[in-house]
Design an enzyme around this catalytic site. Structure first.
Site, mmCIF file in Angstrom:
data_model
loop_
_atom_site.group_PDB
_atom_site.id
_atom_site.type_symbol
_atom_site.label_atom_id
_atom_site.label_comp_id
_atom_site.label_asym_id
_atom_site.label_seq_id
_atom_site.Cartn_x
_atom_site.Cartn_y
_atom_site.Cartn_z
ATOM 1 N N ARG A 57 0.810 -1.215 0.000
ATOM 2 C CA ARG A 57 0.000 0.000 0.000
ATOM 3 C C ARG A 57 0.848 1.271 0.000
ATOM 4 O O ARG A 57 0.392 2.333 -0.412
ATOM 5 C CB ARG A 57 -0.920 -0.007 1.222
ATOM 6 C CG ARG A 57 -2.038 -1.050 1.131
ATOM 7 C CD ARG A 57 -2.898 -1.052 2.381
ATOM 8 N NE ARG A 57 -2.133 -1.449 3.558
ATOM 9 C CZ ARG A 57 -2.640 -1.529 4.780
ATOM 10 N NH1 ARG A 57 -3.912 -1.214 4.989
ATOM 11 N NH2 ARG A 57 -1.895 -1.907 5.789
ATOM 12 N N GLU A 234 12.862 -15.553 24.682
ATOM 13 C CA GLU A 234 13.136 -14.275 24.041
ATOM 14 C C GLU A 234 13.372 -13.221 25.111
ATOM 15 O O GLU A 234 12.693 -13.215 26.137
ATOM 16 C CB GLU A 234 11.970 -13.854 23.152
ATOM 17 C CG GLU A 234 11.641 -14.840 22.039
ATOM 18 C CD GLU A 234 10.432 -14.394 21.242
ATOM 19 O OE1 GLU A 234 10.601 -13.574 20.321
ATOM 20 O OE2 GLU A 234 9.320 -14.857 21.551
ATOM 21 N N ASP A 253 1.307 -18.292 19.334
ATOM 22 C CA ASP A 253 2.422 -17.700 18.587
ATOM 23 C C ASP A 253 3.608 -18.644 18.459
ATOM 24 O O ASP A 253 4.252 -18.691 17.408
ATOM 25 C CB ASP A 253 2.862 -16.403 19.278
ATOM 26 C CG ASP A 253 3.844 -15.598 18.430
ATOM 27 O OD1 ASP A 253 3.587 -15.434 17.227
ATOM 28 O OD2 ASP A 253 4.872 -15.145 18.980
ATOM 29 N N HIS A 258 6.038 -23.477 16.008
ATOM 30 C CA HIS A 258 7.462 -23.732 16.203
ATOM 31 C C HIS A 258 7.737 -24.949 17.087
ATOM 32 O O HIS A 258 8.406 -25.901 16.683
ATOM 33 C CB HIS A 258 8.150 -22.510 16.833
ATOM 34 C CG HIS A 258 8.116 -21.289 15.972
ATOM 35 N ND1 HIS A 258 8.095 -21.328 14.600
ATOM 36 C CD2 HIS A 258 8.118 -19.978 16.301
ATOM 37 C CE1 HIS A 258 8.081 -20.102 14.125
ATOM 38 N NE2 HIS A 258 8.091 -19.260 15.141
#
Length: 508
Positions: A57, A234, A253, A258
């Site tokens: 965009r 993380e 997530d 994963h």
């Protein structure tokens, strides 16, 4: 999977093609996709003629798009841009501004693609990369179909493939809805659901480690293995992704894709060949053997929590519910720990402990296979000082490699023992920096090798298992989650989860 260049069935360089990236003005293109393609060119792995057409965009000229991507390569590539190599690479980069929900965009895209393919003498092979939010997958695929850009597999026509990023949906129902829509436009063989973890060297090496070394497979079962720990930690908080993350959480997530895919590689049975579907059949068998967590097991075998204010690497991190974009009464988990079982002959009774979270003490991803204790005789006779167990650790990031902890005699006249680590590091053994995951995965899409990608049945099987946990949490109706200070290793409830079995989390 893991086919080498020596394989007679694989060409070193794929056929010339056009790669169309939707959402090309976003971070993924700048940080991962273009650096991966640039490094593939440096390695001589791309065809002599190809084209990358980005669409998004943001209004950009071709020159502005190229300048933006060069900055991305400078910041994120494992090798910096070289003047001549970049000049050769950027002449293949083009940009088309437009909304993915506007039919005019697809008409312009078809015209632009046809023109570029004619000018560069490309055969018409096309790859569409949907680097867009999941709610844009369906309108994008329908737009491609209505413009005549996408078609089901036909051996008499140039190939047409689509890459979709995770997450595929927010739950089982939405995943099925997206898969149904993809299936109305593309055959399953044309759909590549990408999980970058499966492209990492250590993850790929799991099969080689298990099935190319006679010392491991005979002991890869419940007779010799005590338990398996899988950790993805993380240090960063949710940051600019807060609004997205608050609708997602750690279970969706990280675990649904994963960690469950890593689990499949660790626990799978030996496939009888490296054919992509044979390998993927072996992986999905693991998902089908997972013991469902329902009723009291959801409370007993799962832990979820949120980070509060703390320090990570000396910097202040606000509590999760104080992050911009997060609801002040949010019950979205930033940390999750699970205990699960693979109920088949090989793994019966062996617990798998999974944990992942944000704003933790260290960035690391690893799989640790802990073997059973030796009998309490000889060197393990003293119950007050038990011998350390043997552990095989596969490090996925930040330093790829693996280590094996064994017991050695301490030099001297006494029969004293001490655990030592036998370490393997990719960088030390092979030199240089390992290719990024996206390099391998993009190349596999060009080759048409789907081994490292998730098939529809695997996506829905993993969501089916996760869905019972989501439903159980909903029934619990918890209004406030346990908390852990940013910069620590998670909540005390996660320690209790594993300590109740007489075990402890590894120190990374």
């Amino acid at each position: 999977m893991l086919q080498m260049e020596a394989d007679s069935g694989r060409k070193k360089v794929p056929e010339p093609c056009a790669i169309v990236i939707f959402g090309a003005s976003g971070d993924l293109t700048r940080r991962k996709l273009i650096p991966a393609l640039y490094n593939l060119q440096l390695d001589g792995m791309l065809p002599p003629e190809f084209v990358v057409l980005g669409t998004g965009r943001t209004p950009l000229t071709h020159e502005e798009f190229r300048a933006q991507l060069r900055l991305g390569v400078e910041e994120h590539s494992r090798r910096p841009p070289e003047t001549r190599a970049w000049a050769e690479f950027e002449r293949r980069l083009f940009y088309l501004a437009g909304s993915g929900r506007d039919p005019k965009t697809y008409a312009a895209l078809k015209t632009t693609l046809d023109t570029l393919e004619a000018e560069l003498h490309l055969p018409g092979h096309r790859i569409f990369y949907l680097a867009v939010p999941p709610d844009a997958y369906i309108p994008t695929c329908r737009g491609l179909q209505q413009a005549g850009l996408a078609h089901p597999h036909d051996p008499s026509r140039p190939f047409c493939r689509v890459i979709v990023e995770k997450p595929i949906g927010q739950d089982l129902e939405s995943a099925r809805h997206i898969n149904d829509a993809l299936g109305q436009v593309f055959d399953e063989s044309q759909i590549f659901r990408i999980d970058h973890y499966l492209g990492k060297e250590t993850v790929q090496n799991l099969m080689v480690l298990r099935f190319a070394n006679s010392i491991f497979e005979p002991v890869w079962n419940n007779k010799y293995i005590d338990h398996v720990q899988m950790t993805v930690s993380e240090t960063n908080g949710v940051g600019t992704r807060a609004a997205y993350y608050d609708e997602t959480g750690a279970l969706r997530d990280m675990v649904q894709n994963h960690l469950l895919q890593l689990l499949c590689l660790v626990a799978m049975e030996p496939p009888y060949s490296l054919d992509p579907d044979v390998v993927r059949d072996a992986r999905i068998d693991v998902l089908r053997c997972l013991r469902p967590l329902v009723g009291p097991d959801v409370t007993r075998m799962t832990v979820r929590a949120q980070y509060t204010h703390g320090k990570v690497k000396g910097e202040d991190v606000p509590g999760y519910r104080r992050e911009a974009g997060v609801k002040p009464d949010s019950t979205t988990e930033t940390y999750v720990a699970l205990k699960l079982y693979v109920e088949n002959w090989r793994w019966a009774g062996v617990p798998f402990y999974l944990r992942t979270g944000k704003a933790l003490a260290k960035r690391a991803s690893e799989v640790a296979v802990q073997f059973k204790d030796i009998p309490q005789i000889l060197f393990n006779a003293n119950p007050q000082t038990p011998q350390a167990p043997n552990v095989l650790t596969l490090r996925i990031q930040p330093e790829e490699g693996f280590s094996l902890r064994v017991i050695s005699k301490v030099p001297g006249t006494k029969a004293q023992t001490h655990p030592v680590e036998m370490n393997f590091r990719y960088g030390d053994a092979f030199g240089g920096v390992s290719p990024e995951a996206y390099e391998r995965l993009l190349l596999d899409v060009m080759w048409g090798d789907a081994s490292l990608f998730m098939r529809r049945d695997a996506v829905e099987a993993s969501w089916g298992w996760v869905q019972t946990i989501l439903d159980g949490w909903k029934v619990e109706g918890t209004r406030w989650l346990p908390e852990y200070p940013a910069g620590t290793w998670g909540p005390v409830e996660a320690d209790r989860l594993i300590q109740s079995d007489g075990r402890t989390w590894r120190t990374l």
